[in-house]
Design a protein around this motif. Structure first.
Motif, PDB file in Angstrom:
ATOM      1  N   GLY A 247      16.160  35.632 -29.916  1.00  0.00           N
ATOM      2  CA  GLY A 247      15.315  36.079 -31.016  1.00  0.00           C
ATOM      3  C   GLY A 247      14.226  37.039 -30.588  1.00  0.00           C
ATOM      4  O   GLY A 247      13.701  36.944 -29.470  1.00  0.00           O
ATOM      5  N   THR A 248      13.875  37.940 -31.491  1.00  0.00           N
ATOM      6  CA  THR A 248      12.843  38.928 -31.202  1.00  0.00           C
ATOM      7  C   THR A 248      11.475  38.275 -31.046  1.00  0.00           C
ATOM      8  O   THR A 248      10.719  38.588 -30.122  1.00  0.00           O
ATOM      9  CB  THR A 248      12.797  39.989 -32.313  1.00  0.00           C
ATOM     10  N   ALA A 249      11.132  37.343 -31.928  1.00  0.00           N
ATOM     11  CA  ALA A 249       9.832  36.678 -31.846  1.00  0.00           C
ATOM     12  C   ALA A 249       9.717  35.839 -30.580  1.00  0.00           C
ATOM     13  O   ALA A 249       8.683  35.836 -29.904  1.00  0.00           O
ATOM     14  CB  ALA A 249       9.594  35.817 -33.083  1.00  0.00           C
ATOM     15  N   LEU A 250      10.779  35.122 -30.239  1.00  0.00           N
ATOM     16  CA  LEU A 250      10.772  34.344 -29.005  1.00  0.00           C
ATOM     17  C   LEU A 250      10.707  35.260 -27.784  1.00  0.00           C
ATOM     18  O   LEU A 250      10.045  34.943 -26.789  1.00  0.00           O
ATOM     19  CB  LEU A 250      12.010  33.455 -28.935  1.00  0.00           C
ATOM     20  N   GLY A 251      11.375  36.402 -27.879  1.00  0.00           N
ATOM     21  CA  GLY A 251      11.308  37.366 -26.795  1.00  0.00           C
ATOM     22  C   GLY A 251       9.908  37.911 -26.601  1.00  0.00           C
ATOM     23  O   GLY A 251       9.454  38.118 -25.471  1.00  0.00           O
ATOM     24  N   GLU A 252       9.207  38.133 -27.702  1.00  0.00           N
ATOM     25  CA  GLU A 252       7.819  38.589 -27.603  1.00  0.00           C
ATOM     26  C   GLU A 252       6.949  37.519 -26.954  1.00  0.00           C
ATOM     27  O   GLU A 252       6.042  37.821 -26.166  1.00  0.00           O
ATOM     28  CB  GLU A 252       7.284  38.957 -28.984  1.00  0.00           C
ATOM     29  N   ARG A 253       7.201  36.252 -27.290  1.00  0.00           N
ATOM     30  CA  ARG A 253       6.450  35.175 -26.655  1.00  0.00           C
ATOM     31  C   ARG A 253       6.752  35.120 -25.161  1.00  0.00           C
ATOM     32  O   ARG A 253       5.847  34.860 -24.345  1.00  0.00           O
ATOM     33  CB  ARG A 253       6.781  33.827 -27.303  1.00  0.00           C
ATOM     34  N   ALA A 254       7.991  35.371 -24.773  1.00  0.00           N
ATOM     35  CA  ALA A 254       8.337  35.387 -23.358  1.00  0.00           C
ATOM     36  C   ALA A 254       7.535  36.456 -22.620  1.00  0.00           C
ATOM     37  O   ALA A 254       7.015  36.213 -21.514  1.00  0.00           O
ATOM     38  CB  ALA A 254       9.838  35.628 -23.191  1.00  0.00           C
ATOM     39  N   ARG A 255       7.424  37.627 -23.224  1.00  0.00           N
ATOM     40  CA  ARG A 255       6.634  38.691 -22.607  1.00  0.00           C
ATOM     41  C   ARG A 255       5.164  38.280 -22.498  1.00  0.00           C
ATOM     42  O   ARG A 255       4.526  38.458 -21.449  1.00  0.00           O
ATOM     43  CB  ARG A 255       6.750  39.974 -23.427  1.00  0.00           C
ATOM     44  N   GLN A 256       4.643  37.739 -23.591  1.00  0.00           N
ATOM     45  CA  GLN A 256       3.239  37.345 -23.617  1.00  0.00           C
ATOM     46  C   GLN A 256       2.955  36.229 -22.619  1.00  0.00           C
ATOM     47  O   GLN A 256       1.964  36.259 -21.882  1.00  0.00           O
ATOM     48  CB  GLN A 256       2.860  36.894 -25.037  1.00  0.00           C
ATOM     49  N   TRP A 257       3.830  35.225 -22.592  1.00  0.00           N
ATOM     50  CA  TRP A 257       3.643  34.070 -21.720  1.00  0.00           C
ATOM     51  C   TRP A 257       3.634  34.495 -20.256  1.00  0.00           C
ATOM     52  O   TRP A 257       2.840  33.988 -19.456  1.00  0.00           O
ATOM     53  CB  TRP A 257       4.733  33.046 -21.988  1.00  0.00           C
ATOM     54  N   THR A 258       4.504  35.433 -19.899  1.00  0.00           N
ATOM     55  CA  THR A 258       4.527  35.925 -18.526  1.00  0.00           C
ATOM     56  C   THR A 258       3.207  36.564 -18.154  1.00  0.00           C
ATOM     57  O   THR A 258       2.674  36.337 -17.063  1.00  0.00           O
ATOM     58  CB  THR A 258       5.672  36.928 -18.337  1.00  0.00           C
ATOM     59  N   LYS A 259       2.656  37.375 -19.050  1.00  0.00           N
ATOM     60  CA  LYS A 259       1.360  38.006 -18.792  1.00  0.00           C
ATOM     61  C   LYS A 259       0.267  36.956 -18.657  1.00  0.00           C
ATOM     62  O   LYS A 259      -0.588  37.027 -17.751  1.00  0.00           O
ATOM     63  CB  LYS A 259       1.018  38.983 -19.915  1.00  0.00           C
ATOM     64  N   ILE A 260       0.275  35.964 -19.531  1.00  0.00           N
ATOM     65  CA  ILE A 260      -0.749  34.918 -19.487  1.00  0.00           C
ATOM     66  C   ILE A 260      -0.690  34.171 -18.161  1.00  0.00           C
ATOM     67  O   ILE A 260      -1.714  33.937 -17.508  1.00  0.00           O
ATOM     68  CB  ILE A 260      -0.566  33.941 -20.666  1.00  0.00           C
ATOM     69  N   MET A 261       0.504  33.810 -17.734  1.00  0.00           N
ATOM     70  CA  MET A 261       0.645  32.949 -16.569  1.00  0.00           C
ATOM     71  C   MET A 261       0.503  33.689 -15.241  1.00  0.00           C
ATOM     72  O   MET A 261       0.343  33.063 -14.185  1.00  0.00           O
ATOM     73  CB  MET A 261       1.997  32.227 -16.612  1.00  0.00           C
TER      74      MET A 261
END
Length: 359
Positions: A247-261
């Protein structure tokens, strides 16, 4: 919440049969008995490179090309893959089984086995994965600097997400999706040795990778690069978790989560199940001075896209992942991208034995 390692049961059954057949028919001659009994300290088998695969086909691409092999059973490995294969160059291949639990258990069994001397071993995790179309394409092979666990989050039902939140995921014991969580689990994020990643990428980035017509047709449905370009060797980071998502929304969260962590340093590109679990097992062995964590590399090749192209539904992308044509070429490209590092280590062992060479 990530995965792209699982395959349909028919493919899995074929892989297991092929692996077992190869293991039983390619034993090295008896005069190479040192592989079984070892010539390192305490009689343990020294290993220059240990290739860690997660299921049959991932291991088979190495078994088909770098033999002959001797089979070394190890107590505690997966019952589906109960032995490690080693060749005359002290390159070995093990298969953990898929998912966090199998990866951790099998890696712990390996590292605490008396059969091997792993103190100078380079470990290369080599497996297929889902891939972010903004970073790569089906068939691309990615060396990771960071391993991030996507599964260690709180989740709110998607139908009840607060209006001012962009996602229903947030770090455990945080107040919003953008907060960095306390690292209470100690397994949420790992950084690999950048010198080893530098070396692996330098040795492989100009390699010509495999491709096929089905993968070309699948990537042509994307209107942007690099999704619609041929596969290449890239450098970007990987997320682990046992839930296979699309999913596009889940993919965006994956990108965001990587930056956060990673404090903004990491770039998400591949999604799989096992890598944080595998690394944590290696880390525990390192505490007992059985392995060197500065000698761990992770290579993931894109077997399918983690989100749909414009006009496609996420359900269609998920349910028809096999039609993207990435499975076979991703397996081939694990070998093509990973083998230059393996061969450089074994061919120039005097330079690598005491650590990653400085260039």
């Amino acid at each position: 919440m990530v995965n792209r390692i699982s395959v349909k049961s028919t493919v899995w059954a074929w892989a297991l049969t092929a692996c077992m057949a190869a293991c039983s028919t390619t034993a090295i001659a008896q005069d190479d008995d040192r592989i079984a009994h070892g010539d390192g300290e305490s009689g343990a088998q020294p290993v220059k490179v240990m290739i860690i695969s997660m299921f049959g086909p991932e291991g088979q691409v190495w078994l088909d090309r770098l033999g002959p092999w001797r089979t070394i059973p190890v107590a505690g490995l997966s019952p589906d893959y109960p032995a490690v294969q080693c060749n005359r160059q002290d390159v070995c291949v093990m298969t953990t089984g898929m998912g966090h639990a199998n990866a951790a258990a099998s890696t712990m069994a390996l590292t605490f086995s008396s059969r091997f001397d792993l103190r100078h071993t380079y470990f290369m995790v080599a497996g297929i994965a889902g891939i972010d179309p903004q970073q790569g394409t089906v068939g691309s092979a990615a060396w990771a600097d960071y391993l991030v666990d996507f599964g260690i989050q709180w989740e709110i039902d998607a139908r009840e997400i607060p209006a001012d939140w962009s996602t229903g995921y947030l770090g455990i014991n945080t107040k919003s999706p953008t907060d960095q969580p306390p690292l209470d689990y100690r397994t949420e994020v790992f950084q690999l040795n950048p010198r080893l990643v530098d070396a692996a990428f330098a040795l492989s980035h100009q390699v010509t990778l495999s491709d096929d017509a089905q993968a070309q047709a699948a990537r042509a449905k994307f209107s942007y690069a690099p999704a619609n370009r041929p596969p290449s060797v890239i450098r970007c980071d990987t997320l682990a978790g046992d839930t296979w998502w699309s999913g596009t929304a889940l993919g965006e969260r994956a990108r965001q989560w990587t930056k956060i962590m990673t404090n903004g340093k990491g770039t998400y590109c591949t999604t799989q199940q096992e890598d944080n679990a595998t690394y944590e097992a290696l880390k525990r062995a390192a505490v007992d001075h059985r392995v060197d964590l500065q000698r761990v590399a992770v290579l993931r090749a894109g077997s399918d896209f983690d989100r749909p192209y414009a006009g496609q539904t996420s359900a269609d992308n998920l349910l028809n992942y096999a039609s993207q044509g990435g499975f076979t070429i991703a397996l081939d490209n694990l070998f093509l991208a990973g083998n230059p590092l393996v061969q450089d280590i074994v061919s120039h062992w005097s330079e690598w034995k005491d650590g990653v060479p400085r260039h």
